[in-house]
Design an enzyme around this catalytic site. Sequence first.
Site, mmCIF file in Angstrom:
data_model
loop_
_atom_site.group_PDB
_atom_site.id
_atom_site.type_symbol
_atom_site.label_atom_id
_atom_site.label_comp_id
_atom_site.label_asym_id
_atom_site.label_seq_id
_atom_site.Cartn_x
_atom_site.Cartn_y
_atom_site.Cartn_z
ATOM 1 N N ASP A 42 0.823 -1.207 0.000
ATOM 2 C CA ASP A 42 0.000 0.000 0.000
ATOM 3 C C ASP A 42 0.855 1.255 0.000
ATOM 4 O O ASP A 42 0.548 2.217 -0.713
ATOM 5 C CB ASP A 42 -0.922 -0.021 1.220
ATOM 6 C CG ASP A 42 -1.840 1.182 1.279
ATOM 7 O OD1 ASP A 42 -2.968 1.083 0.775
ATOM 8 O OD2 ASP A 42 -1.424 2.229 1.832
ATOM 9 N N PHE A 93 -5.424 2.248 0.406
ATOM 10 C CA PHE A 93 -5.695 1.603 -0.877
ATOM 11 C C PHE A 93 -5.827 0.094 -0.735
ATOM 12 O O PHE A 93 -6.482 -0.545 -1.564
ATOM 13 C CB PHE A 93 -4.631 1.986 -1.897
ATOM 14 C CG PHE A 93 -4.649 3.455 -2.241
ATOM 15 C CD1 PHE A 93 -5.855 4.109 -2.439
ATOM 16 C CD2 PHE A 93 -3.485 4.184 -2.352
ATOM 17 C CE1 PHE A 93 -5.897 5.469 -2.740
ATOM 18 C CE2 PHE A 93 -3.512 5.529 -2.657
ATOM 19 C CZ PHE A 93 -4.719 6.178 -2.851
ATOM 20 N N ASP A 94 -5.239 -0.489 0.294
ATOM 21 C CA ASP A 94 -5.527 -1.893 0.603
ATOM 22 C C ASP A 94 -6.998 -2.049 0.967
ATOM 23 O O ASP A 94 -7.685 -2.959 0.487
ATOM 24 C CB ASP A 94 -4.659 -2.373 1.767
ATOM 25 C CG ASP A 94 -3.349 -2.996 1.315
ATOM 26 O OD1 ASP A 94 -3.314 -3.556 0.206
ATOM 27 O OD2 ASP A 94 -2.374 -2.929 2.073
ATOM 28 N N VAL A 95 -7.470 -1.177 1.834
ATOM 29 C CA VAL A 95 -8.876 -1.241 2.242
ATOM 30 C C VAL A 95 -9.787 -0.990 1.045
ATOM 31 O O VAL A 95 -10.774 -1.706 0.820
ATOM 32 C CB VAL A 95 -9.160 -0.227 3.363
ATOM 33 C CG1 VAL A 95 -10.655 -0.160 3.675
ATOM 34 C CG2 VAL A 95 -8.372 -0.603 4.622
ATOM 35 N N GLY A 124 -9.882 -3.971 -1.185
ATOM 36 C CA GLY A 124 -10.715 -5.014 -0.605
ATOM 37 C C GLY A 124 -12.194 -4.752 -0.858
ATOM 38 O O GLY A 124 -12.954 -5.669 -1.175
#
Length: 406
Positions: free
Chosen positions: A166, A194-196, A199
Amino acid sequence: MAERHPPAAEAATTHPSAAKAAATRPAGGTGPLHGLLVADFSRILAGPYATMLLADLGAEVIKVEGPGGDDTRTWMPPTRDGVSTYYLGINRNKRSIALDLKDPDDLDIARRLADRADVLIENFKPGGLRRFGLDYDSVAGRNAKVIYASISGFGTGAGAAYPGYDLMVQAVSGLMSLTGDADGSPYRAGISVFDVMSGLHASIGILAALHHRDTTGQGQHVEVNLLSSALSGLVNHSSGYVAGGVVPLRMGNAHPSLFPYEPLPVADGELIVIAGNDGQFRKLCEVLGVPELVDDPRFGRNQDRTANREALRPLLVEQLMKRTRDEWFEVLLAAGVPCAPINTIDGGVALAQRLGLDPVVTVGDGDTAVPGIRHPITLSQTPARYDAPPPALDEHGEEIRAWLTS
């Protein structure tokens, strides 16, 4: 063909471990995704967050981990009873099996799981599962209806070899160039944003593909990458560049297109003050006791206020300094002016509790129960579940193996 889900009665008469699996697996209840089997070959954040959201909504998620476990098991502090709270925050309502894909027996189990799954989600480097026969083409060749979701950092083309962290994406996407003081250094966001976001995008893609499968009977490959999620998530900034040719830069807490829309000084600190339209600005000026500012041609419209923010800011601050942030919070909100104190996390949770949002839930029962944050979606007929705390490594390995080989 083997059953995707072992009926409890049948499992009880065929294999003791399978009976145990049926007895101990989290019940889907009336969740909207009850009956879906998700094979979770992802780790760290984007994939596990997506599968937790699906599990909360009733899907049966089997978390496949390597012999060393998900990396986030070791990401500490903080901890709860020696377990990483990072891991605890994104892995409830799942069952864990540890598989070494280089071991032929374990690989056979992994393939059996993929062949029964409604959904398979993975975030290996693109192509990384091909040598195990667990890539999309191989799995779809055996399980034509599978929804196979892949999350990568930079896609499957020229960026396939790039590691998908991220922080890298925050840097290269431009987000860090927007974060921090105008004259200071770039800053990362306080979370792996950006990971969240990836997802969430993966979850949306999976649900869309499931609807398509319900209509046509066809499975498909869902692909999400962090850089594309980042550029989409930069919204007005990325649009400002591609549609307007403007490259935005850091402005601290200021907004490029609105004023006021930032923290402003009050008697005991700072308060976020927002005038998102001319009506809100009028209300703000009335509460502050400076209604004449509305008729000042420098401040009459939003574009005027934005252009003349340096002249307007001290006029607002002079009035705001007469009360505390808590006093202004109540007075301004009552008048219809958006504002907010700048809390730490505990303050955010406390506010949600005060507003009746019940943000903290208990996951599981008894000594193994852990607190967690409530699922963000409220469904009137099929609410989220909080049945099982995040599993220990390979906690359900024996029973899952028994089911898959029965």
